[in-house]
Design a protein around this motif. Structure first.
Motif, PDB file in Angstrom:
ATOM      1  N   MET A   1      10.673 -34.824  51.256  1.00  0.00           N
ATOM      2  CA  MET A   1      10.607 -34.164  49.948  1.00  0.00           C
ATOM      3  C   MET A   1       9.255 -34.421  49.296  1.00  0.00           C
ATOM      4  O   MET A   1       8.765 -35.544  49.317  1.00  0.00           O
ATOM      5  N   ARG A   2       8.655 -33.381  48.764  1.00  0.00           N
ATOM      6  CA  ARG A   2       7.406 -33.523  48.025  1.00  0.00           C
ATOM      7  C   ARG A   2       7.737 -33.757  46.558  1.00  0.00           C
ATOM      8  O   ARG A   2       8.192 -32.855  45.865  1.00  0.00           O
ATOM      9  N   PRO A   3       7.510 -34.971  46.008  1.00  0.00           N
ATOM     10  CA  PRO A   3       7.788 -35.220  44.591  1.00  0.00           C
ATOM     11  C   PRO A   3       6.648 -34.722  43.721  1.00  0.00           C
ATOM     12  O   PRO A   3       6.002 -33.725  44.046  1.00  0.00           O
ATOM     13  N   GLY A   4       6.343 -35.403  42.649  1.00  0.00           N
ATOM     14  CA  GLY A   4       5.258 -34.968  41.782  1.00  0.00           C
ATOM     15  C   GLY A   4       5.732 -33.934  40.777  1.00  0.00           C
ATOM     16  O   GLY A   4       6.901 -33.886  40.393  1.00  0.00           O
ATOM     17  N   LEU A   5       4.805 -33.079  40.340  1.00  0.00           N
ATOM     18  CA  LEU A   5       5.086 -32.066  39.331  1.00  0.00           C
ATOM     19  C   LEU A   5       5.191 -30.693  39.984  1.00  0.00           C
ATOM     20  O   LEU A   5       4.284 -30.262  40.691  1.00  0.00           O
ATOM     21  N   TRP A   6       6.296 -30.019  39.736  1.00  0.00           N
ATOM     22  CA  TRP A   6       6.498 -28.646  40.212  1.00  0.00           C
ATOM     23  C   TRP A   6       6.483 -27.709  39.012  1.00  0.00           C
ATOM     24  O   TRP A   6       7.281 -27.862  38.084  1.00  0.00           O
ATOM     25  N   LEU A   7       5.600 -26.732  39.055  1.00  0.00           N
ATOM     26  CA  LEU A   7       5.461 -25.741  37.989  1.00  0.00           C
ATOM     27  C   LEU A   7       5.995 -24.403  38.486  1.00  0.00           C
ATOM     28  O   LEU A   7       5.673 -23.976  39.592  1.00  0.00           O
ATOM     29  N   PHE A   8       6.807 -23.762  37.672  1.00  0.00           N
ATOM     30  CA  PHE A   8       7.447 -22.508  38.053  1.00  0.00           C
ATOM     31  C   PHE A   8       7.096 -21.403  37.075  1.00  0.00           C
ATOM     32  O   PHE A   8       7.190 -21.574  35.850  1.00  0.00           O
ATOM     33  N   ASP A   9       6.715 -20.254  37.615  1.00  0.00           N
ATOM     34  CA  ASP A   9       6.696 -19.029  36.829  1.00  0.00           C
ATOM     35  C   ASP A   9       8.150 -18.698  36.498  1.00  0.00           C
ATOM     36  O   ASP A   9       9.080 -19.205  37.148  1.00  0.00           O
ATOM     37  N   LEU A  10       8.376 -17.838  35.508  1.00  0.00           N
ATOM     38  CA  LEU A  10       9.749 -17.504  35.108  1.00  0.00           C
ATOM     39  C   LEU A  10      10.177 -16.136  35.647  1.00  0.00           C
ATOM     40  O   LEU A  10      10.992 -16.046  36.565  1.00  0.00           O
ATOM     41  N   ASP A  11       9.616 -15.063  35.111  1.00  0.00           N
ATOM     42  CA  ASP A  11       9.981 -13.711  35.540  1.00  0.00           C
ATOM     43  C   ASP A  11       9.540 -13.467  36.978  1.00  0.00           C
ATOM     44  O   ASP A  11       8.368 -13.634  37.317  1.00  0.00           O
ATOM     45  N   GLY A  12      10.478 -13.088  37.834  1.00  0.00           N
ATOM     46  CA  GLY A  12      10.141 -12.796  39.218  1.00  0.00           C
ATOM     47  C   GLY A  12      10.111 -14.012  40.116  1.00  0.00           C
ATOM     48  O   GLY A  12       9.874 -13.881  41.313  1.00  0.00           O
ATOM     49  N   THR A  13      10.355 -15.183  39.544  1.00  0.00           N
ATOM     50  CA  THR A  13      10.349 -16.418  40.333  1.00  0.00           C
ATOM     51  C   THR A  13      11.664 -17.171  40.165  1.00  0.00           C
ATOM     52  O   THR A  13      12.337 -17.486  41.145  1.00  0.00           O
ATOM     53  N   LEU A  14      12.042 -17.435  38.930  1.00  0.00           N
ATOM     54  CA  LEU A  14      13.342 -18.053  38.662  1.00  0.00           C
ATOM     55  C   LEU A  14      14.404 -17.002  38.374  1.00  0.00           C
ATOM     56  O   LEU A  14      15.554 -17.134  38.798  1.00  0.00           O
ATOM     57  N   ILE A  15      14.010 -15.964  37.645  1.00  0.00           N
ATOM     58  CA  ILE A  15      14.969 -14.926  37.255  1.00  0.00           C
ATOM     59  C   ILE A  15      14.436 -13.530  37.561  1.00  0.00           C
ATOM     60  O   ILE A  15      13.225 -13.293  37.527  1.00  0.00           O
ATOM     61  N   ASP A  16      15.364 -12.628  37.846  1.00  0.00           N
ATOM     62  CA  ASP A  16      15.053 -11.206  37.953  1.00  0.00           C
ATOM     63  C   ASP A  16      15.302 -10.630  36.565  1.00  0.00           C
ATOM     64  O   ASP A  16      16.439 -10.391  36.167  1.00  0.00           O
ATOM     65  N   SER A  17      14.233 -10.448  35.831  1.00  0.00           N
ATOM     66  CA  SER A  17      14.332 -10.025  34.431  1.00  0.00           C
ATOM     67  C   SER A  17      14.105  -8.529  34.251  1.00  0.00           C
ATOM     68  O   SER A  17      13.929  -8.051  33.127  1.00  0.00           O
ATOM     69  N   ALA A  18      14.127  -7.789  35.349  1.00  0.00           N
ATOM     70  CA  ALA A  18      13.805  -6.362  35.295  1.00  0.00           C
ATOM     71  C   ALA A  18      14.650  -5.557  34.305  1.00  0.00           C
ATOM     72  O   ALA A  18      14.103  -4.744  33.559  1.00  0.00           O
TER      73      ALA A  18
END
Length: 226
Positions: A1-18
């Motif tokens: 597992m790669r720890p550290g800091l994980w940064l996520f975009d929201l629209d199109g990455t976590l959720i389908d906000s279409a």
């Protein structure tokens, strides 16, 4: 597992906000006496700053500002809730947290809407911070947002990873020396992500989760998942 800091975009990455975004765009365009947005053009609108997208189809800055106001009128009322979480995302987030990672969101969405979405989601508990943009933002702020996140979390670039579905996410990561991963389940294409400099792209959250548990410390071209 790669720890550290994980940064996520929201629209199109976590959720389908279409659905919510499309309805809000149509609300703005029809309020100005224009035709609704064709479905085929929607992917071009998810990821870029809102003003940048409206500027491509409207004649001047004043009309763009009117459209943005109309869009947010609809989005604040109901558009923000019209989305779905991509399959495998909750499991991926849980896996990363269990492995010792810290999570944050870096998005071109207005911060108050992003926080509203995250706070209403059961998986939102995994995120320690949400970095959105202000109401007046007209350009991508991913470079500055990622830099701020690394400062706030006191994490070096080598221990940070950014996941997103558009070139803005990859460019922001590369500018900060952060590992850049592309999400092919979103609205960007493989070519867009790789041309922007993605270290690797993944077809599904499950594929990314599998890679994250493989013990790899840095993605490279051979890690691509079709």
């Amino acid at each position: 597992m790669r720890p550290g800091l994980w940064l996520f975009d929201l629209d199109g990455t976590l959720i389908d906000s279409a659905p919510g975004i499309h309805a809000s765009i149509d609300h703005a365009l029809t309020a100005l006496g224009l035709a609704p947005l064709p479905v085929a053009q929607l992917p071009q609108w998810i990821g870029p700053p809102l003003r940048e997208s409206f500027a491509r189809v409207l004649p001047d800055a004043a009309v763009v500002e009117s459209a943005v106001a109309r869009y947010r009128e609809h989005y604040a009322a109901r558009g923000w809730a019209a989305h779905r979480v991509y399959p495998g995302i909750p499991e991926l987030l849980r896996q990363l947290v269990d492995g010792g990672a810290q999570l944050a969101i870096v998005t071109s969405k207005v911060e108050r809407y992003a926080r509203q979405i995250v706070q209403a989601a059961h998986w939102g508990q995994h995120f320690h911070a949400v970095y959105g943009v202000g109401e007046a933002s007209a350009h991508s702020e991913k470079v500055a947002q990622i830099a701020r996140a690394m400062h706030d979390f006191a994490v070096a670039a080598g221990a940070s990873t950014m996941l997103g579905d558009r070139h803005y996410d990859i460019a922001g990561a590369r500018a900060n020396g952060v590992q850049a991963l592309g999400a092919l389940w979103g609205y960007g294409t493989r070519a867009e992500l790789l041309d922007a400099g993605a270290d690797a792209v993944f077809a599904t959250p499950a594929a990314l989760a599998q890679w994250a548990t493989s013990g790899a410390t840095r993605a490279s071209a051979q890690d691509l998942h079709p």
